[in-house]
Design a protein around this motif. Structure first.
Motif, PDB file in Angstrom:
ATOM      1  N   SER A  21      13.057  -7.668  -3.731  1.00 50.92           N
ATOM      2  CA  SER A  21      12.623  -8.822  -2.863  1.00 50.92           C
ATOM      3  C   SER A  21      13.961  -9.642  -2.722  1.00 50.92           C
ATOM      4  O   SER A  21      14.854  -9.823  -3.556  1.00 50.92           O
TER       5      SER A  21
ATOM      6  N   SER B  30       9.803  -7.965   3.073  1.00 54.53           N
ATOM      7  CA  SER B  30       8.597  -7.578   2.742  1.00 54.53           C
ATOM      8  C   SER B  30       8.191  -7.416   1.329  1.00 54.53           C
ATOM      9  O   SER B  30       6.684  -7.368   1.218  1.00 54.53           O
ATOM     10  N   LEU B  31       8.996  -7.334   0.378  1.00 57.86           N
ATOM     11  CA  LEU B  31       8.445  -7.116  -1.018  1.00 57.86           C
ATOM     12  C   LEU B  31       8.178  -8.504  -1.557  1.00 57.86           C
ATOM     13  O   LEU B  31       7.753  -8.510  -2.549  1.00 57.86           O
TER      14      LEU B  31
ATOM     15  N   SER C 183       6.031 -10.991  -0.732  1.00 53.41           N
ATOM     16  CA  SER C 183       4.754 -11.452  -0.775  1.00 53.41           C
ATOM     17  C   SER C 183       3.906 -10.193  -0.503  1.00 53.41           C
ATOM     18  O   SER C 183       2.856 -10.142  -0.198  1.00 53.41           O
ATOM     19  N   ALA C 184       4.583  -8.813  -1.371  1.00 57.22           N
ATOM     20  CA  ALA C 184       3.852  -7.530  -1.016  1.00 57.22           C
ATOM     21  C   ALA C 184       2.561  -7.436  -2.026  1.00 57.22           C
ATOM     22  O   ALA C 184       2.474  -8.125  -2.754  1.00 57.22           O
ATOM     23  N   THR C 185       1.713  -6.755  -1.313  1.00 53.80           N
ATOM     24  CA  THR C 185       0.641  -6.080  -2.199  1.00 53.80           C
ATOM     25  C   THR C 185       0.923  -4.775  -2.885  1.00 53.80           C
ATOM     26  O   THR C 185       1.860  -4.069  -2.501  1.00 53.80           O
ATOM     27  N   ASP C 186       0.094  -4.414  -3.699  1.00 52.13           N
ATOM     28  CA  ASP C 186       0.312  -3.046  -4.610  1.00 52.13           C
ATOM     29  C   ASP C 186       0.320  -2.018  -3.328  1.00 52.13           C
ATOM     30  O   ASP C 186       1.158  -1.085  -3.391  1.00 52.13           O
TER      31      ASP C 186
ATOM     32  N   HIS D 150       1.416  -2.397  -0.226  1.00 49.16           N
ATOM     33  CA  HIS D 150       2.583  -2.365   0.665  1.00 49.16           C
ATOM     34  C   HIS D 150       3.632  -1.821  -0.312  1.00 49.16           C
ATOM     35  O   HIS D 150       4.518  -0.985   0.528  1.00 49.16           O
ATOM     36  N   LEU D 151       3.813  -1.976  -1.591  1.00 48.54           N
ATOM     37  CA  LEU D 151       4.874  -1.253  -2.339  1.00 48.54           C
ATOM     38  C   LEU D 151       4.900   0.269  -2.218  1.00 48.54           C
ATOM     39  O   LEU D 151       5.817   0.857  -2.178  1.00 48.54           O
TER      40      LEU D 151
ATOM     41  N   THR E 201       6.042   1.287   1.140  1.00 45.48           N
ATOM     42  CA  THR E 201       7.444   1.299   1.019  1.00 45.48           C
ATOM     43  C   THR E 201       8.074   2.445   0.232  1.00 45.48           C
ATOM     44  O   THR E 201       9.070   2.972   0.612  1.00 45.48           O
TER      45      THR E 201
ATOM     46  N   GLY F   1      10.512  -6.608  -7.861  1.00 48.76           N
ATOM     47  CA  GLY F   1       9.701  -7.564  -7.345  1.00 48.76           C
ATOM     48  C   GLY F   1       8.967  -8.538  -7.953  1.00 48.76           C
ATOM     49  O   GLY F   1       9.385  -9.091  -9.102  1.00 48.76           O
TER      50      GLY F   1
ATOM     51  N   ALA G  23       1.916  -7.969  -7.590  1.00 50.31           N
ATOM     52  CA  ALA G  23       1.887  -6.364  -6.831  1.00 50.31           C
ATOM     53  C   ALA G  23       2.552  -5.629  -7.811  1.00 50.31           C
ATOM     54  O   ALA G  23       1.875  -4.512  -8.096  1.00 50.31           O
TER      55      ALA G  23
END
Length: 178
Positions: A64, A92-93, A95-98, A100-101, A104, A119, A123
């Motif tokens: 992040s 994008s990291l 305010s990512a969600t799990d 989204h991780l 990625t 991060g 998340a």
């Protein structure tokens, strides 16, 4: 090929302050600097024990761009003896969600065998919990029950490609908290 995934939450940061940059500008506290330094020693131990490959063409670090995650990465890597590849900063990291991780991770190229994401909670801790599955190993359970404290680091492995990665295909190896 065995692939290793490291999930690191940033070290302790100062409180939120009303500034133009806001939350993204929060820097590490003195304790956070100590935690990040200790994380460097943990990276050494994990790298040696699990034969992590940190060569430029086999490793990737995605971080992040917040000040506290950047500082955590820089300090931890400075205090480790591992060769580390350049760090890619992904907005994008922040305010990512799990999910989204996980998305990625699934986009990482196949020659990469060692991947570290740096991060934020919730998340990072949520992804650790998801990857551990229903039966949490003791070391992961203890850290997750504590809220995945700052500078917590978890290590997983898989023989699957990053693209095909699913939580049920990951093996938990280790969890540490500074």
């Amino acid at each position: 090929m065995i692939r290793h995934l490291l999930l690191l939450r940033h070290a302790e940061a100062g409180p939120y302050a009303q500034t133009e940059e806001g939350d993204r500008a929060r820097a590490l506290t003195a304790r956070g600097i100590q935690q990040a330094t200790q994380t460097g020693a943990t990276l050494n131990a994990l790298s040696s024990h699990h034969a992590l490959n940190w060569s430029d063409h086999r490793a990737r670090i995605i971080c992040s761009p917040s000040t506290r995650t950047r500082q955590t990465a820089e300090i931890a890597l400075q205090h480790s003896a591992i060769h580390h590849p350049p760090i890619a900063f992904a907005d994008s990291l922040y305010s990512a969600t799990d999910q989204h991780l996980l998305d990625t991770i699934q986009t990482v190229e196949e020659p990469i065998s060692t991947l570290m994401l740096i991060g934020h909670n919730p998340a990072i801790s949520s992804l650790v919990h998801t990857l551990c599955g229903a039966t949490l190993p003791d070391s992961a359970s203890e850290i997750l029950m504590a809220g995945y404290p700052p500078s917590s680091l978890s290590l997983f492995s898989t023989q699957e490609t990053w693209y095909a990665l699913r939580p049920s295909l990951m093996s938990f190896l280790s969890a540490h908290s500074a």
